[in-house]
Scaffold this motif. Structure first.
Motif, PDB file in Angstrom:
ATOM      1  N   THR A   3       0.830  -1.208   0.000  1.00 41.13           N
ATOM      2  CA  THR A   3       0.000   0.000   0.000  1.00 41.13           C
ATOM      3  C   THR A   3       0.859   1.250   0.000  1.00 41.13           C
ATOM      4  N   ARG A   4       1.918   1.236   0.803  1.00 47.06           N
ATOM      5  CA  ARG A   4       2.802   2.404   0.880  1.00 47.06           C
ATOM      6  C   ARG A   4       3.540   2.609  -0.441  1.00 47.06           C
ATOM      7  N   VAL A   5       3.986   1.522  -1.041  1.00 42.96           N
ATOM      8  CA  VAL A   5       4.665   1.624  -2.340  1.00 42.96           C
ATOM      9  C   VAL A   5       3.712   2.212  -3.380  1.00 42.96           C
ATOM     10  N   GLY A   6       2.472   1.751  -3.390  1.00 38.81           N
ATOM     11  CA  GLY A   6       1.492   2.252  -4.345  1.00 38.81           C
ATOM     12  C   GLY A   6       1.207   3.724  -4.154  1.00 38.81           C
ATOM     13  N   MET A   7       1.170   4.182  -2.909  1.00 39.83           N
ATOM     14  CA  MET A   7       0.914   5.592  -2.641  1.00 39.83           C
ATOM     15  C   MET A   7       2.058   6.469  -3.139  1.00 39.83           C
ATOM     16  N   VAL A   8       3.283   6.024  -2.882  1.00 41.86           N
ATOM     17  CA  VAL A   8       4.436   6.779  -3.390  1.00 41.86           C
ATOM     18  C   VAL A   8       4.420   6.799  -4.910  1.00 41.86           C
ATOM     19  N   MET A   9       4.053   5.662  -5.502  1.00 35.01           N
ATOM     20  CA  MET A   9       3.985   5.583  -6.951  1.00 35.01           C
ATOM     21  C   MET A   9       2.910   6.524  -7.496  1.00 35.01           C
ATOM     22  N   GLY A  10       1.785   6.637  -6.792  1.00 35.89           N
ATOM     23  CA  GLY A  10       0.735   7.552  -7.206  1.00 35.89           C
ATOM     24  C   GLY A  10       1.206   9.001  -7.174  1.00 35.89           C
ATOM     25  N   ALA A  55       0.024   1.638  -9.421  1.00 34.39           N
ATOM     26  CA  ALA A  55      -0.154   2.451  -8.217  1.00 34.39           C
ATOM     27  C   ALA A  55      -1.536   2.230  -7.624  1.00 34.39           C
ATOM     28  N   TYR A  56      -2.558   2.208  -8.469  1.00 36.27           N
ATOM     29  CA  TYR A  56      -3.925   1.998  -7.985  1.00 36.27           C
ATOM     30  C   TYR A  56      -4.100   0.584  -7.439  1.00 36.27           C
ATOM     31  N   ARG A  57      -3.508  -0.380  -8.109  1.00 32.57           N
ATOM     32  CA  ARG A  57      -3.632  -1.773  -7.655  1.00 32.57           C
ATOM     33  C   ARG A  57      -3.049  -1.953  -6.264  1.00 32.57           C
ATOM     34  N   GLN A  58      -1.921  -1.307  -6.001  1.00 27.40           N
ATOM     35  CA  GLN A  58      -1.264  -1.481  -4.708  1.00 27.40           C
ATOM     36  C   GLN A  58      -1.764  -0.506  -3.647  1.00 27.40           C
ATOM     37  N   GLY A  59      -2.024   0.734  -4.057  1.00 25.90           N
ATOM     38  CA  GLY A  59      -2.338   1.763  -3.070  1.00 25.90           C
ATOM     39  C   GLY A  59      -3.812   2.052  -2.882  1.00 25.90           C
ATOM     40  N   GLY A  60      -4.669   1.583  -3.796  1.00 33.00           N
ATOM     41  CA  GLY A  60      -6.090   1.831  -3.659  1.00 33.00           C
ATOM     42  C   GLY A  60      -6.490   3.248  -4.053  1.00 33.00           C
ATOM     43  N   LYS A  61      -7.690   3.650  -3.611  1.00 35.70           N
ATOM     44  CA  LYS A  61      -8.257   4.923  -4.037  1.00 35.70           C
ATOM     45  C   LYS A  61      -7.444   6.129  -3.577  1.00 35.70           C
ATOM     46  N   ALA A  62      -6.692   5.985  -2.512  1.00 37.65           N
ATOM     47  CA  ALA A  62      -5.892   7.110  -2.018  1.00 37.65           C
ATOM     48  C   ALA A  62      -4.864   7.576  -3.041  1.00 37.65           C
ATOM     49  N   PRO A  65       9.485   4.040  -5.791  1.00 38.36           N
ATOM     50  CA  PRO A  65       8.690   2.814  -5.661  1.00 38.36           C
ATOM     51  C   PRO A  65       9.126   1.715  -6.615  1.00 38.36           C
ATOM     52  N   GLU A  66       9.602   2.087  -7.793  1.00 37.84           N
ATOM     53  CA  GLU A  66      10.075   1.087  -8.748  1.00 37.84           C
ATOM     54  C   GLU A  66      11.257   0.315  -8.163  1.00 37.84           C
ATOM     55  N   ALA A  67      12.199   1.035  -7.558  1.00 38.71           N
ATOM     56  CA  ALA A  67      13.375   0.389  -6.974  1.00 38.71           C
ATOM     57  C   ALA A  67      13.005  -0.436  -5.752  1.00 38.71           C
TER      58      ALA A  67
END
Length: 235
Positions: free
Chosen positions: A33-40, A209-216, A137-139
């Motif tokens: 989730t944290r990785v996805g948020m940073v990616m977003g 990003a959406y898949r990992q971090g969700g709507k946020a 997030p990629e790294a």
């Protein structure tokens, strides 16, 4: 000295890959989730960089700029499809696939950084920040994957440092291209890179990003856009 400056900025933008690896090794696995948020956030920052840094002035009045923009997207899509096909068939090592995938993102970005230094004598801060943040997030994710496959710290860091070196060379090449090639127009190269980066965002970074971090991640993408846009306005 200008070409060395460009190379330095290219290396700095890619250095976040090493930082991401360090974060992944420093503690327990980073939550998806944290990785996805940073990616977003990074996706939004890159979108702002495309809008305010890469798309040249007068873009809507030049058909060739639109052509370069579209060509960048096509080249990225085809190259990425070839790489994905090789992965599906099991060709090459995991490291090779990761290097190719990261370079598909990093080389156009580094070329743009180098061209920007050649054109104005200074780096585009908003674009630099966007690239730096989007690499994290990629790294982190790739390093976590390599850890599960038994790769050592030396192997992982060696991989990322090699990409930092290639990014520095690409930035230097962008600087030289602008000064050496007769009638070189940085605007067309920037438009090409904008198409490539936008295709990367739409195809992989935003969906992941959406898949990992969700709507946020939607809100964070807007905040990333706002931060990068503000930095661009301050330049």
């Amino acid at each position: 000295m200008g070409v060395l400056t460009a190379a330095g900025w290219g290396a700095l933008a890619a250095f976040s890959l090493v930082v991401g690896a360090w974060l992944a090794f420093r503690s327990r696995p980073v939550p998806a989730t944290r990785v996805g948020m940073v990616m977003g956030f990074g996706s939004g920052a890159l979108l702002a960089a495309i809008a305010y840094e890469l798309v040249p002035t007068g873009f809507h009045q030049d058909v060739l700029l639109f052509s370069a923009f579209g060509l960048g997207g096509v080249v990225f899509f085809v190259t990425d499809a070839v790489v994905a096909g090789r992965r599906t068939m099991g060709a090459g090592s995991a490291e090779r696939s990761l290097v190719i995938g990261t370079l598909l993102d990093g080389v156009p970005e580094s070329l743009v950084l180098g061209i920007g230094v050649a054109v104005s004598g200074e780096v585009a801060v908003a674009f630099l920040v966007a690239v730096f943040v989007s690499n994290l997030p990629e790294a982190i994710g790739a390093t976590a994957t390599m850890r599960t496959h038994g790769h050592t710290k030396a192997q992982v860091y060696g991989l990322w440092w090699s990409i930092v070196a290639v990014s520095a060379l690409a930035a230097a090449a962008g600087y030289v291209l602008y000064h050496v090639v007769p009638r070189a127009d940085g605007g067309y190269v920037e438009a090409f890179a904008a198409g490539a980066v936008l295709t990367m965002l739409a195809d992989s970074m935003i969906p992941e990003a959406y898949r990992q971090g969700g709507k946020a991640t939607g809100l964070l993408a807007v905040l990333g856009f706002a931060v990068a846009g503000a930095l661009s306005a301050l330049e």
